[in-house]
Write a protein that holds these residues in place. Structure first.
Motif, mmCIF file in Angstrom:
data_model
loop_
_atom_site.group_PDB
_atom_site.id
_atom_site.type_symbol
_atom_site.label_atom_id
_atom_site.label_comp_id
_atom_site.label_asym_id
_atom_site.label_seq_id
_atom_site.Cartn_x
_atom_site.Cartn_y
_atom_site.Cartn_z
ATOM 1 N N PRO A 256 9.701 -5.883 7.461
ATOM 2 C CA PRO A 256 8.927 -6.300 6.922
ATOM 3 C C PRO A 256 9.113 -6.061 5.802
ATOM 4 N N PHE A 257 10.132 -4.429 5.439
ATOM 5 C CA PHE A 257 10.530 -4.581 3.889
ATOM 6 C C PHE A 257 12.284 -5.001 3.632
ATOM 7 N N PHE A 258 12.999 -4.763 4.277
ATOM 8 C CA PHE A 258 13.828 -5.933 4.768
ATOM 9 C C PHE A 258 13.697 -7.446 4.287
ATOM 10 N N PRO B 137 0.852 -1.682 -0.300
ATOM 11 C CA PRO B 137 -0.282 -0.747 -0.020
ATOM 12 C C PRO B 137 1.272 0.803 0.256
ATOM 13 N N GLY B 138 2.208 0.962 0.173
ATOM 14 C CA GLY B 138 3.337 2.424 -0.085
ATOM 15 C C GLY B 138 4.228 1.906 0.648
ATOM 16 N N LEU B 139 5.336 2.966 1.206
ATOM 17 C CA LEU B 139 5.574 2.726 2.414
ATOM 18 C C LEU B 139 5.808 1.642 3.645
ATOM 19 N N ILE B 140 6.429 0.772 3.508
ATOM 20 C CA ILE B 140 5.867 -0.075 5.231
ATOM 21 C C ILE B 140 7.231 -0.188 6.111
ATOM 22 N N PRO B 141 6.819 -0.581 7.483
ATOM 23 C CA PRO B 141 8.230 -0.924 8.182
ATOM 24 C C PRO B 141 9.248 -1.441 7.862
HETATM 25 N N1 HBI Z 1 8.847 0.494 1.866
HETATM 26 N N2 HBI Z 1 7.709 -0.285 0.171
HETATM 27 C C1 HBI Z 1 8.576 0.434 0.506
HETATM 28 N N3 HBI Z 1 9.561 0.958 -0.258
HETATM 29 C C2 HBI Z 1 10.677 1.056 0.014
HETATM 30 O O1 HBI Z 1 11.817 1.356 -0.873
HETATM 31 C C3 HBI Z 1 11.037 1.359 1.664
HETATM 32 C C4 HBI Z 1 10.294 1.157 2.785
HETATM 33 N N4 HBI Z 1 10.120 1.515 4.262
HETATM 34 C C5 HBI Z 1 11.532 1.426 4.454
HETATM 35 C C6 HBI Z 1 12.363 1.988 3.177
HETATM 36 N N5 HBI Z 1 12.370 1.950 1.966
HETATM 37 C C7 HBI Z 1 13.620 2.417 3.660
HETATM 38 O O2 HBI Z 1 13.713 2.966 5.199
HETATM 39 C C8 HBI Z 1 15.090 1.258 3.746
HETATM 40 O O3 HBI Z 1 16.408 1.979 3.943
HETATM 41 C C9 HBI Z 1 14.696 0.546 4.944
#
Ligand code: HBI
Ligand code: FE
Length: 286
Positions: A105-107, A98-102
């Motif tokens: 979960p992202f890693f 849905p957009g930027l995620i924590p």
């Molecule tokens: N979430 N969907 C999404 N896309 C990203 O590029 C992204 C994110 N969450 C955190 C993030 N990037 C950065 O903080 C990274 O460095 C972890």
């Protein structure tokens, strides 16, 4: 509920994080293709047309070679369609979020060769600039290089490294490396500077600026230097870091970062426009 992963002062990421119960524990959701309007498809078509015309002489060879793998140019691509090709090429797949995620979960998604692609597109009013990544930034900026085997391996290693960094409380330092490589990285090809960072490649203004402007400084990528250096999220970069190849980037970032994080604790942070004695300068900014 929008996850409280962003400072209270920052505009929370747009988008409904529930999608009427469709968002899973790993923050992925179905790509609701039917929900895209004609205006959405037209926005994607216009962004793609404008950006792809800017690439020659500015984007790295690997990006230009991989871009057609996205398939559709006239309409927002279906993730299932892309995944049929992407999975065969490098074992990656794109998943809707849905957009930027924590961060965790992202890693975790990256470590499992799943690239999170925002499922909404900017409004026509935001055609020239949007601060959060929308589907055009993720799809046009990030996905093509996932078809490149060496870069694809680097992205998975970055995800695994991110989970380690989270355990060590070093996410901020690692996110600077992400910013100065995967988002805003430059590469030297046949003696010329070319862009490989998604934030540059998906930006109509920053692509020419990052590669050709005399204003910013361009220095060879050094891990400690990049992880010490603060970055700007709402203006062009004042410093760009340059690699010689994806192989060099992969090899440079393969070792365990734990000793680097310890060294960083003893070093001053640097401003985005700082000049540091050890810098290998490729272009001195003005
Ligand atoms: N979430 N969907 C999404 N896309 C990203 O590029 C992204 C994110 N969450 C955190 C993030 N990037 C950065 O903080 C990274 O460095 C972890
Ligand atoms: Fe991005």
């Amino acid at each position: 509920v929008i996850p409280a992963v962003y400072g209270a002062s920052e505009r929370p990421p747009r988008g409904d994080y529930d999608r009427s119960g469709q968002v899973k524990a790993d923050y992925t959701c179905p790509q609701n293709y039917a929900a895209y309007t004609d205006a959405d498809h037209d926005t994607y078509r216009r962004l793609y047309k404008r950006q792809s015309a800017l690439l020659p002489g500015l984007a790295c060879d690997e990006f230009i070679a991989a871009l057609p793998s996205l398939g559709l140019e006239e309409r927002i691509p279906r993730f299932d369609d892309i995944n049929g090709r992407l999975f065969k090429a490098t074992g990656w797949e794109v998943v809707a979020v849905p957009g930027l995620i924590p961060e965790v979960p992202f890693f975790t998604l990256l470590a499992n060769r799943k690239f999170p692609v925002t499922d909404w597109i900017r409004t026509p009013a935001e055609f020239d600039y949007i601060v959060e990544p929308d589907i055009f930034h993720d799809m046009f900026g990030h996905v093509p290089l996932l078809f490149d085997p060496v870069f694809a391996d680097h992205m998975q290693a970055y995800g695994a490294g991110g989970l380690k960094a989270h355990g060590l409380g070093a996410c901020e330092q690692l996110s600077r490396l992400y910013w100065y490589t995967i988002e805003f990285g430059l590469m030297r090809q046949r003696g010329q500077v070319r862009a490989y960072g998604a934030g540059i490649l998906s930006s109509s203004g920053e692509l020419a600026y990052a590669v050709t402007s005399g204003e910013p400084q361009r220095i060879a990528l050094d891990l400690l230097r990049a992880m010490r250096t603060r970055y700007k999220i709402d203006s062009y970069q004042q410093t760009y870091f340059v690699i010689d190849s994806f192989k060099q980037l992969f090899d440079m970032t393969a070792p365990d970062f734990t000793p680097l994080y310890a060294q960083l604790k003893t070093m001053e942070e640097l401003s985005a426009n700082a000049v540091s004695p050890g810098d290998v300068v490729i272009h001195t900014g003005n």
